[in-house]
Design an enzyme around this catalytic site. Structure first.
Site, PDB file in Angstrom:
ATOM      1  CE1 TYR A   1      -7.113   3.066  -0.237  1.00  0.00           C
ATOM      2  CE2 TYR A   1      -4.706   3.158  -0.069  1.00  0.00           C
ATOM      3  CZ  TYR A   1      -5.859   2.552  -0.545  1.00  0.00           C
ATOM      4  OH  TYR A   1      -5.764   1.422  -1.301  1.00  0.00           O
TER       5      TYR A   1
ATOM      6  CG  ASP B   1      -8.168   3.060  -4.553  1.00  0.00           C
ATOM      7  OD1 ASP B   1      -9.384   3.093  -4.884  1.00  0.00           O
ATOM      8  OD2 ASP B   1      -7.400   2.156  -4.905  1.00  0.00           O
TER       9      ASP B   1
ATOM     10  CD  GLU C   1      -3.037  -0.677  -0.110  1.00  0.00           C
ATOM     11  OE1 GLU C   1      -3.037   0.441  -0.632  1.00  0.00           O
ATOM     12  OE2 GLU C   1      -3.744  -1.619  -0.528  1.00  0.00           O
TER      13      GLU C   1
END
Ligand code: SF4
Length: 376
Positions: free
Chosen positions: A129, A147, A46
């Protein structure tokens, strides 16, 4: 009864998961069905995927795992080794935060990533996020990561009229309202995959989409108009940061702009995006390489046909052996006159290096394009 318009239907997470079970992307950091996801791999991927593509990340991910197979190995590694393994991915502050995060996981949590969104968010380099994505994928917590892909899918399915970025909380609310408690990680990844492979920015493949029936934008034939974006106001001041890196042998770091658009195909020093609400306070995050960046006093201002631009200039000296980041090049100072640098960039170089701002008249040199107006 069949409802061809889909009006009033709520998208069913089960339909999306059924599609995901058959069409999921095979990604090196993803657990296979039946496997338990590894929080270290989920987190690492990520962080690496922020602002770059799956294809670009894959070899770096493999190299990182080879050198630092777990969070302890990463925490114990010397910073040069981490920066070296990251070199080429750009956004070096991210690599520093990655290293700091690994150390924090070891020191504060005994080498295990914490299993809550809040505790994840408290770690270096982990924002809303990433905390939600790691919580959902690695720990099966019903979190709602959003996202760019997920924004596009949800804004179309629910025809979210609010423009981005204001629409973000509305979109997150829609995602949160659908997360299935038994498979939150798969649901997040299914939404990401749907956005990446079917619900693409242009020409989405709606006929293959598991949410074709409830999708309101599809029913109205307005798919490509979502997500709504606030129109750029003509004439509004845009801001950004420009980075002048000077190697000890006198070469300057340059890159070539995209062939299309403003100043297409021309040369420039690396810059951030140019935006009305650009936050100069975070400019170093956009630096092209890791160095001691020094913010120079004053600004460089330039007026294009449709907007004025104000650039804050950062300067750094780097060793002569420094390789260029991917897609960039070192140009000897004497060669700058032969580079197709637009006036705005000549002003930046003049500000940082005392290079003449006016382009010398040279035979065969590319002229400034017509959309570049004279400075005010
Ligand atoms: S139906 Fe089309 S626009 Fe709607 S979510 Fe699916 S791919 Fe996207």
């Amino acid at each position: 009864m069949v409802n061809p318009s889909g009006a009033g239907l709520k998208p069913d997470p089960a339909d999306l998961l059924c599609w995901y079970d058959r069409h999921r992307r095979r990604l090196p950091w993803r657990a296979l069905p039946g496997e338990t996801p590894d929080p270290y791999r989920v987190w690492l991927s990520e962080i690496m995927l922020q602002q770059t593509t799956v294809a670009a990340v894959a070899p770096y991910f493999a190299r990182f795992l080879e050198r630092f197979p777990g969070v302890e190995a990463l925490a114990e590694a010397p910073s040069e080794a981490v920066m070296g393994a990251w070199a080429g991915l750009g956004y070096y502050s991210r690599a520093r935060n990655l290293h700091a995060c690994a150390k924090a996981v070891v020191e504060r949590h005994g080498g295990r990533f914490p299993a809550s969104e809040e505790a994840l968010r408290a770690l270096p380099g982990i924002g809303d996020y990433t905390a939600a994505a790691v919580a959902a994928i690695a720990f099966q917590i019903p979190a709602a990561p959003v996202d760019g892909n997920i924004e596009r899918v949800m804004s179309r399915v629910f025809t979210v009229e609010e423009a981005l970025p204001k629409a973000k909380p509305v979109i997150k609310g829609h995602v949160a309202g659908l997360v299935p408690p038994d498979r939150p990680g798969d649901f997040a990844q299914a939404l990401m995959d749907l956005g990446a492979t079917i619900c693409t920015p242009k020409r989405p493949a709606c006929a293959l989409c598991p949410w074709m029936t409830p999708c309101r934008a599809r029913a109205e034939g307005l798919q490509e108009t979502f997500p709504r974006k606030a129109p750029k106001r003509e004439g509004e001041l845009r801001r950004g940061a420009a980075f002048v890196a000077l190697r000890n042998d006198g070469a300057v770091l340059l890159r070539t702009r995209e062939p299309k658009g403003l100043l297409g195909g021309m040369a420039e020093v690396p810059t951030s995006a140019w935006e009305a609400d650009y936050d100069v306070g975070k400019a170093v995050l956009d630096a092209p390489l890791d160095a001691r960046w020094q913010r120079l006093p004053g600004h460089v201002r330039h007026v294009f046909t449709h907007f004025p631009l104000e650039l804050t200039v950062y300067f750094a000296r780097v060793p002569a052996a420094t390789p260029p980041p991917e897609g960039m090049r070192w140009t000897p100072r004497a060669g700058l006159a032969d580079e197709p640098l637009p006036n705005a960039m000549r002003k930046v170089l003049s500000h940082a290096l005392d290079v003449p701002a006016a382009a010398p008249a040279r035979k065969g040199r590319k002229a400034a394009p017509p959309d570049e107006a004279e400075p005010a």
